[in-house]
Design a protein around this motif. Structure first.
Motif, PDB file in Angstrom:
ATOM      1  N   ARG A 279     110.494  58.872  89.778  1.00 30.37           N
ATOM      2  CA  ARG A 279     111.554  59.856  89.576  1.00 30.37           C
ATOM      3  C   ARG A 279     112.427  59.430  88.397  1.00 30.37           C
ATOM      4  N   ARG A 280     112.844  60.363  87.583  1.00 35.05           N
ATOM      5  CA  ARG A 280     113.710  60.083  86.451  1.00 35.05           C
ATOM      6  C   ARG A 280     114.736  61.203  86.327  1.00 35.05           C
ATOM      7  N   ASP A 281     115.754  60.968  85.505  1.00 40.31           N
ATOM      8  CA  ASP A 281     116.730  62.017  85.267  1.00 40.31           C
ATOM      9  C   ASP A 281     116.315  62.848  84.061  1.00 40.31           C
ATOM     10  N   ARG A 282     117.061  63.957  83.817  1.00 43.09           N
ATOM     11  CA  ARG A 282     116.878  64.808  82.638  1.00 43.09           C
ATOM     12  C   ARG A 282     115.498  65.446  82.604  1.00 43.09           C
ATOM     13  N   VAL A 283     115.104  65.986  83.747  1.00 41.47           N
ATOM     14  CA  VAL A 283     113.881  66.769  83.853  1.00 41.47           C
ATOM     15  C   VAL A 283     114.287  68.227  84.045  1.00 41.47           C
ATOM     16  N   VAL A 284     113.654  69.132  83.285  1.00 38.15           N
ATOM     17  CA  VAL A 284     113.968  70.553  83.328  1.00 38.15           C
ATOM     18  C   VAL A 284     112.706  71.335  83.650  1.00 38.15           C
ATOM     19  N   LEU A 285     112.814  72.262  84.578  1.00 40.17           N
ATOM     20  CA  LEU A 285     111.711  73.140  84.937  1.00 40.17           C
ATOM     21  C   LEU A 285     111.884  74.468  84.220  1.00 40.17           C
ATOM     22  N   VAL A 286     110.838  74.919  83.518  1.00 39.21           N
ATOM     23  CA  VAL A 286     110.851  76.239  82.883  1.00 39.21           C
ATOM     24  C   VAL A 286     109.704  77.056  83.436  1.00 39.21           C
ATOM     25  N   SER A 287     109.883  78.376  83.417  1.00 42.38           N
ATOM     26  CA  SER A 287     108.854  79.256  83.955  1.00 42.38           C
ATOM     27  C   SER A 287     109.004  80.631  83.325  1.00 42.38           C
ATOM     28  N   SER A 288     107.939  81.394  83.329  1.00 46.58           N
ATOM     29  CA  SER A 288     108.003  82.778  82.848  1.00 46.58           C
ATOM     30  C   SER A 288     108.356  83.738  83.972  1.00 46.58           C
ATOM     31  N   GLY A 289     108.564  83.218  85.166  1.00 42.55           N
ATOM     32  CA  GLY A 289     108.937  84.013  86.332  1.00 42.55           C
ATOM     33  C   GLY A 289     109.488  83.109  87.410  1.00 42.55           C
ATOM     34  N   ASP A 290     109.636  83.636  88.602  1.00 40.44           N
ATOM     35  CA  ASP A 290     110.135  82.832  89.715  1.00 40.44           C
ATOM     36  C   ASP A 290     109.130  81.730  90.036  1.00 40.44           C
ATOM     37  N   PRO A 291     109.529  80.440  89.930  1.00 42.05           N
ATOM     38  CA  PRO A 291     108.564  79.361  90.181  1.00 42.05           C
ATOM     39  C   PRO A 291     108.168  79.227  91.650  1.00 42.05           C
ATOM     40  N   GLY A 292     108.964  79.759  92.566  1.00 40.54           N
ATOM     41  CA  GLY A 292     108.649  79.647  93.988  1.00 40.54           C
ATOM     42  C   GLY A 292     109.250  78.402  94.600  1.00 40.54           C
ATOM     43  N   PRO A 293     109.533  78.437  95.894  1.00 41.37           N
ATOM     44  CA  PRO A 293     110.214  77.304  96.544  1.00 41.37           C
ATOM     45  C   PRO A 293     109.404  76.019  96.562  1.00 41.37           C
ATOM     46  N   ASP A 294     108.076  76.093  96.718  1.00 41.67           N
ATOM     47  CA  ASP A 294     107.263  74.870  96.753  1.00 41.67           C
ATOM     48  C   ASP A 294     107.298  74.149  95.412  1.00 41.67           C
ATOM     49  N   THR A 295     107.188  74.931  94.327  1.00 42.15           N
ATOM     50  CA  THR A 295     107.242  74.333  92.993  1.00 42.15           C
ATOM     51  C   THR A 295     108.610  73.710  92.745  1.00 42.15           C
ATOM     52  N   TRP A 296     109.671  74.425  93.115  1.00 39.81           N
ATOM     53  CA  TRP A 296     111.015  73.906  92.893  1.00 39.81           C
ATOM     54  C   TRP A 296     111.257  72.636  93.708  1.00 39.81           C
ATOM     55  N   ARG A 297     110.729  72.595  94.925  1.00 38.43           N
ATOM     56  CA  ARG A 297     110.881  71.408  95.758  1.00 38.43           C
ATOM     57  C   ARG A 297     110.177  70.211  95.113  1.00 38.43           C
ATOM     58  N   SER A 298     108.977  70.436  94.607  1.00 39.74           N
ATOM     59  CA  SER A 298     108.246  69.351  93.936  1.00 39.74           C
ATOM     60  C   SER A 298     108.962  68.905  92.667  1.00 39.74           C
ATOM     61  N   ALA A 299     109.531  69.857  91.937  1.00 39.05           N
ATOM     62  CA  ALA A 299     110.262  69.520  90.713  1.00 39.05           C
ATOM     63  C   ALA A 299     111.498  68.688  91.033  1.00 39.05           C
ATOM     64  N   LEU A 300     112.175  69.014  92.125  1.00 44.31           N
ATOM     65  CA  LEU A 300     113.326  68.218  92.548  1.00 44.31           C
ATOM     66  C   LEU A 300     112.927  66.779  92.826  1.00 44.31           C
ATOM     67  N   ASN A 301     111.753  66.574  93.419  1.00 44.31           N
ATOM     68  CA  ASN A 301     111.269  65.228  93.701  1.00 44.31           C
ATOM     69  C   ASN A 301     111.019  64.443  92.416  1.00 44.31           C
ATOM     70  N   LEU A 302     110.710  65.135  91.329  1.00 47.90           N
ATOM     71  CA  LEU A 302     110.491  64.478  90.044  1.00 47.90           C
ATOM     72  C   LEU A 302     111.798  64.131  89.344  1.00 47.90           C
ATOM     73  N   GLY A 303     112.896  64.792  89.758  1.00 49.80           N
ATOM     74  CA  GLY A 303     114.192  64.557  89.142  1.00 49.80           C
ATOM     75  C   GLY A 303     114.788  65.780  88.476  1.00 49.80           C
ATOM     76  N   ALA A 304     114.116  66.933  88.557  1.00 47.24           N
ATOM     77  CA  ALA A 304     114.629  68.142  87.929  1.00 47.24           C
ATOM     78  C   ALA A 304     115.898  68.617  88.620  1.00 47.24           C
ATOM     79  N   ASP A 305     116.860  69.093  87.827  1.00 50.19           N
ATOM     80  CA  ASP A 305     118.071  69.671  88.407  1.00 50.19           C
ATOM     81  C   ASP A 305     118.419  71.017  87.786  1.00 50.19           C
ATOM     82  N   ASN A 306     117.532  71.547  86.962  1.00 46.01           N
ATOM     83  CA  ASN A 306     117.732  72.862  86.356  1.00 46.01           C
ATOM     84  C   ASN A 306     116.405  73.596  86.281  1.00 46.01           C
ATOM     85  N   VAL A 307     116.457  74.939  86.376  1.00 48.75           N
ATOM     86  CA  VAL A 307     115.291  75.771  86.160  1.00 48.75           C
ATOM     87  C   VAL A 307     115.709  76.939  85.270  1.00 48.75           C
ATOM     88  N   PHE A 308     114.898  77.230  84.269  1.00 47.51           N
ATOM     89  CA  PHE A 308     115.193  78.299  83.321  1.00 47.51           C
ATOM     90  C   PHE A 308     113.975  79.202  83.181  1.00 47.51           C
TER      91      PHE A 308
END
Length: 354
Positions: free
Chosen positions: A63-92
């Motif tokens: 896990r690290r800080d300064r991870v950003v999730l981007v998507s062309s649509g709603d990433p869905g709760p499972d994807t967002w949960r996995s991204a949080l585990n990686l250190g993501a705190d934003n989605v655009f």
């Protein structure tokens, strides 16, 4: 200095991210997940898309800080949960949220504590002295106030814990560290479980009576944990072309080849360098004297094809002192000065990529 932004996204998202990165003052480093381990903890920030998140969930980087999730649509709760585990705190959502992404990336450029740095030492030939120098480098780093993780990945060696006089201490050895399928290791927990040669020097070496080989997954997880926790990592490598050696060479900031000032030492070291150190590996050479044929350090380095990092003469009394107890470094002795030079160089190498 322009900071690097690791981009792990599908091609159609790269153009809007490139615009945002340029506006926020980043240089993009585009990769796939399989080839991103070197950059994961070194770049200033990371952008991932849902496909990369799914792949990273399998690889399980630290896990690290300064991870950003981007998507062309709603990433869905499972994807967002996995991204949080990686250190993501934003989605655009792109391209609609480009201006917001620029703002988030700009905010991430505030000063931060960098990851730990890592160096590997390998003998250019048998008896070159790489293990002794690795132990000396670790001791010098401790004297500089660093917390150090010293890794011995030679299954068939005597063990660097013996060099430092802690072979009888209880604690984990490599064969006790079971990490499978890209698992992770917590840095502080690892330090608590390892033998120590000093308050800030933890050692992970093979168990001598074990028949199991050191696992590549365990080595990678340990390196990642040390980096994430800000440690200086010193790795004593065997002179072998193995998956473990290649994984370490691919992960550290600097590979130091230790050789003697002899024709045979040069010939063997050229083979090691040619086999293990490709054009993308930062590697330098340390030359140990004396030189029976009068070879100078600069000549040895030029013949091997690497920059010269340091030279030093063998200490005739060192083998006797090692037989009587643990390695101790005298700063004014040539080994101590060489170890100090290596410490300073790996710190400079880490700052260049942090």
């Amino acid at each position: 200095m322009t900071e690097e932004l690791l981009v792990l996204v599908r091609p159609e998202l790269r153009d809007p991210i490139a615009r945002c990165a340029a506006a926020a003052g980043y240089r993009m480093v585009v990769s796939d997940v399989a080839g991103s381990r070197r950059a994961w903890l070194r770049t200033a920030a990371v952008i991932v898309d849902p496909a990369a998140v799914a792949d990273l969930a399998v690889v399980r980087p630290p896990r690290r800080d300064r991870v950003v999730l981007v998507s062309s649509g709603d990433p869905g709760p499972d994807t967002w949960r996995s991204a949080l585990n990686l250190g993501a705190d934003n989605v655009f959502e792109l391209p609609a949220d480009e201006s917001a992404l620029v703002g988030a990336l700009s905010a991430m450029r505030a000063p931060r504590r960098g990851p730990g740095n890592a160096i590997a030492l390998i003998g250019g030939h048998g008896g070159a002295g790489a293990t002794t120098l690795a132990a000396a480098v670790a001791l010098c780093a401790v004297d500089d106030g660093r917390r150090v993780l010293l890794l011995d990945v030679d299954d068939l060696g005597a063990g660097i814990d013996l060099t430092l006089g802690v072979e009888a201490q209880p604690g984990l050895r490599w064969q006790d560290l079971a990490v499978h399928g890209g698992g992770t290791v917590r840095g502080q927990s690892l330090h608590d479980a390892l033998p120590k040669a000093a308050d800030r020097l933890s050692i992970l070496a093979p168990r001598r009576e074990a028949t199991a080989m050191i696992a590549v997954d365990a080595v990678i997880a340990t390196l990642d944990a040390g980096r994430a926790d800000g440690d200086m990592i010193v790795v004593d490598l065997p002179r072998a072309d193995s998956p473990v050696v290649r994984a370490v060479v691919d992960s550290v900031d600097l590979v130091t080849v230790v050789t003697s000032a002899t024709v045979a030492g040069v010939a063997s070291s050229r083979v090691v360098v040619g086999r293990l150190c490709g054009s993308d590996v930062a590697a330098e050479v340390v030359v140990r004297g004396p030189a029976p044929g009068g070879l100078r350090g600069v000549e040895v380095a030029a013949a091997i094809g690497l920059p010269l990092l340091a030279t030093y003469r063998s200490d005739p009394g060192l083998p006797g002192r090692l037989e009587a107890g643990r390695l101790r470094i005298a700063p004014r002795r040539q080994l101590g000065r060489a170890a100090r030079t290596v410490c300073r160089r790996v710190g400079a190498a880490q700052r260049a990529v942090a």
